[in-house]
Each structure stands twice: as structure tokens, then as C-alpha cells.
Scaffold this active site. Structure first.
Site, PDB file in Angstrom:
ATOM      1  N   GLU A  76       0.786  -1.162  -0.172  1.00  0.00           N
ATOM      2  CA  GLU A  76       0.022   0.005  -0.149  1.00  0.00           C
ATOM      3  C   GLU A  76       0.956   1.384   0.132  1.00  0.00           C
ATOM      4  OE1 GLU A  76      -4.300   0.336   1.315  1.00  0.00           O
ATOM      5  OE2 GLU A  76      -3.648  -1.009   3.020  1.00  0.00           O
TER       6      GLU A  76
ATOM      7  N   TYR B 180       0.202  -7.797  -1.697  1.00  0.00           N
ATOM      8  CA  TYR B 180      -0.724  -7.225  -1.075  1.00  0.00           C
ATOM      9  C   TYR B 180      -2.061  -7.882  -1.836  1.00  0.00           C
ATOM     10  CZ  TYR B 180      -4.155  -3.644   0.184  1.00  0.00           C
ATOM     11  OH  TYR B 180      -5.210  -3.010   0.689  1.00  0.00           O
TER      12      TYR B 180
ATOM     13  N   ASP C 183       0.902  -8.546   3.050  1.00  0.00           N
ATOM     14  CA  ASP C 183      -0.495  -8.488   3.648  1.00  0.00           C
ATOM     15  C   ASP C 183      -1.246  -9.317   3.118  1.00  0.00           C
ATOM     16  OD1 ASP C 183      -2.955  -7.914   4.506  1.00  0.00           O
ATOM     17  OD2 ASP C 183      -2.820  -5.575   4.042  1.00  0.00           O
TER      18      ASP C 183
ATOM     19  N   ASN D 157      -4.498 -10.334   3.885  1.00  0.00           N
ATOM     20  CA  ASN D 157      -5.965  -9.937   4.258  1.00  0.00           C
ATOM     21  C   ASN D 157      -6.472 -11.331   4.418  1.00  0.00           C
ATOM     22  OD1 ASN D 157      -6.445  -7.383   4.344  1.00  0.00           O
ATOM     23  ND2 ASN D 157      -6.079  -7.117   2.206  1.00  0.00           N
TER      24      ASN D 157
ATOM     25  N   ASP E 110      -1.692   1.301  10.084  1.00  0.00           N
ATOM     26  CA  ASP E 110      -2.641   0.535  11.013  1.00  0.00           C
ATOM     27  C   ASP E 110      -2.173  -0.824  11.077  1.00  0.00           C
ATOM     28  OD1 ASP E 110      -3.072   0.559   8.003  1.00  0.00           O
ATOM     29  OD2 ASP E 110      -5.418   0.599   8.212  1.00  0.00           O
TER      30      ASP E 110
END
Length: 258
Positions: A34, A107, A148, A150, A248
DNA sequence: ATGGTAGCGCTGCTA
């Protein structure tokens, strides 16, 4: 050698914190997700000043992945190549050879809602990632697939499984897709060394989730057996989630012998 | 119970 994954949630907004972190983290390879910037905007010189070569697969206002390394950075690839990308146009995959290790930075799409077309395409994306590994890499080689994802692999990877019933990141289909990746020849480096619950990498900005301990472990480092044999440590840097304008996500690092 | 915050960029989308 220390290899790190960190979703920075905008490299433009986070550059001061990333630079500060690089100075003390002793990281040899850092995979960033990101970046949310174009290749033109990528701060190559700032990283060079800190001793890191870099490669960026940027898109613009969303997504974007990068690899920084101070142990060499060659053979860069971006995207799925000849394979059809269910999120065509998004910048979510970059790989490079760093210090003798094939580093694959991902990602994975969020998936938004269950059910939804975005969720369906997330599952296809993960399937495509396995196909890309089959076509381009070998489980016999030193390889780290990190980023990441997710997806929280197990219930012990979320702060409250009951809260996530019916949500993305924890469905059987997503967890099966991760299992299919591991079946290619990978193990979860963090889980090889730690059995604890409560070890998280992401906390929503909303609702004071970080301070309430409401996190999830979705930033993962999957390694091939030859890397597993060299693995000496795996740990989250929760301090990086504190203070002024944090991402975050917290960085996660593994150490392997040279 | 459908909230809440952050980032991008200027309107609402994405996470």
C-alpha cells in the site's frame, strides 16, 4: 539476514516514520504494501541515502508494492505475467532476488464483503498466486512469500472469532486458499516459532482498536523448507503501531542465518 | 448495532 513485511498505508503519509524505523530496525530486506503512489513519486533517493536499493510496482492512489534491500536486489518481476489477473490494473505483486533469497511481496485483495464479486475475485487471486509460484519458482529454492494476505489463518489469529462470523478474512474458503499456497511447499514462519494467540499485525484505526487489543494477524511470512532450516526469530514490532501517525499495520520481521 | 478513523483528493471510494 533480517526480512520484513510492512503495510505502510500510504508511503507518502508514512515516509518520515518509515525512514526513522529503517535507521534502527537493522532490516536487510523490507517489503512494503500500500504505497499508494506512482513510480514517479517513489522516494528512491531517500532509501538510497539509508543504504537501500529499491524496486516499486506502483499504481497511483491505491495499492502499490515495493521491495527495499541492502543485500542486493536483482531479477525484479511485477504482476502475474502471462497469467490472467482477476484484479487487472492493480499493483499487488512484486518479486526480486535479495541476498540469495527469492523474495515475493504481495498485497492480497481485501474482498470487501461476503458474498460479493470482490470476494470471489480475491479467492481467484490467491489461486492465481499459487499458479504463479508453480510457473516461476521452486519449493526447493530459498524463497519467502510475504505481505498483507488479508486473511487470518486461524481463529487464534483474531481478537474475537465471534466478531468475525460472516466477515471476510476468516472464511473457510479464504483459509483453504492459504492452505493451498502452503501445500506448494511453504510454512508460516511466525507459527513455526510461536504458538501464542494475541499476536497481531493489524488494528483498525476505528474505535481505538489498537488500544483495546482488537487486532488480527494477517501480515504473514511464508517460507520454503530451506529457509525454515535457517529461521532463528519471527516477531511483530508493535511499537511501530504507536505514536504519531502510525500505519494501521505493524511490521513483522524474520531472522535467518546467512 | 452498521457505528468508528485514516488516506487520497475534492467526491466519495477504499480499507
Amino acid at each position: 539476514m533480517r526480512i520484513v513485511t510492512w503495510n505502510v498505508n500510504s508511503l507518502k503519509a508514512r515516509l518520515p516514520r518509515v525512514e526513522e524505523w529503517l535507521k534502527t530496525s537493522d532490516a536487510d530486506v523490507i517489503c512494503i504494501q500500500e504505497t499508494k503512489m506512482t513510480n514517479e513519486a517513489f522516494p528512491t533517493m531517500a532509501f538510497e541515502a539509508l543504504g537501500y536499493e529499491s524496486a516499486h510496482h506502483g499504481q497511483g492512489r491505491w495499492n502499490g508494492v515495493a521491495i527495499l534491500a541492502r543485500v542486493g536486489l536483482t531479477d525484479v518481476t511485477m504482476g502475474f505475467g502471462d497469467l490472467e489477473d482477476p484484479y487487472e490494473g492493480d499493483a499487488r505483486l512484486i518479486s526480486a532476488m535479495c541476498g540469495g533469497v527469492r523474495v515475493v511481496c504481495v498485497y492480497v485483495p481485501n474482498g470487501r464483503e461476503v458474498p460479493s464479486e470482490f470476494y470471489d475475485r480475491k479467492l481467484i487471486w490467491l489461486k492465481r498466486l499459487r499458479e504463479w509460484l508453480e510457473a516461476n519458482c521452486s519449493p526447493e529454492e530459498p524463497l519467502v512469500l510475504l505481505g498483507d494476505f488479508n486473511v487470518a489463518p486461524e481463529d487464534r489469529d483474531v481478537w474475537d472469532p465471534a466478531h468475525f462470523v460472516g466477515a471476510t478474512h476468516v472464511t473457510e474458503a479464504e483459509r483453504d486458499a492459504l492452505a493451498e499456497l502452503r501445500a506448494w511447499g511453504l510454512v508460516d514462519a511466525f507459527r513455526e516459532l510461536n504458538d501464542d494467540s494475541g499476536q497481531y499485525t493489524f488494528w483498525d484505526y476505528r474505535g481505538g482498536d489498537f488500544h483495546q487489543g482488537r487486532g488480527v494477524r494477517i501480515d504473514l511470512l511464508y517460507v520454503t523448507p530451506v529457509v525454515r532450516e535457517r529461521l532463528t526469530a519471527a516477531k511483530m514490532d508493535r511499537d511501530a503501531r504507536k505514536g504519531e501517525k502510525p500505519s494501521d499495520h505493524a511490521p513483522v520481521a524474520i531472522d535467518i542465518t546467512n
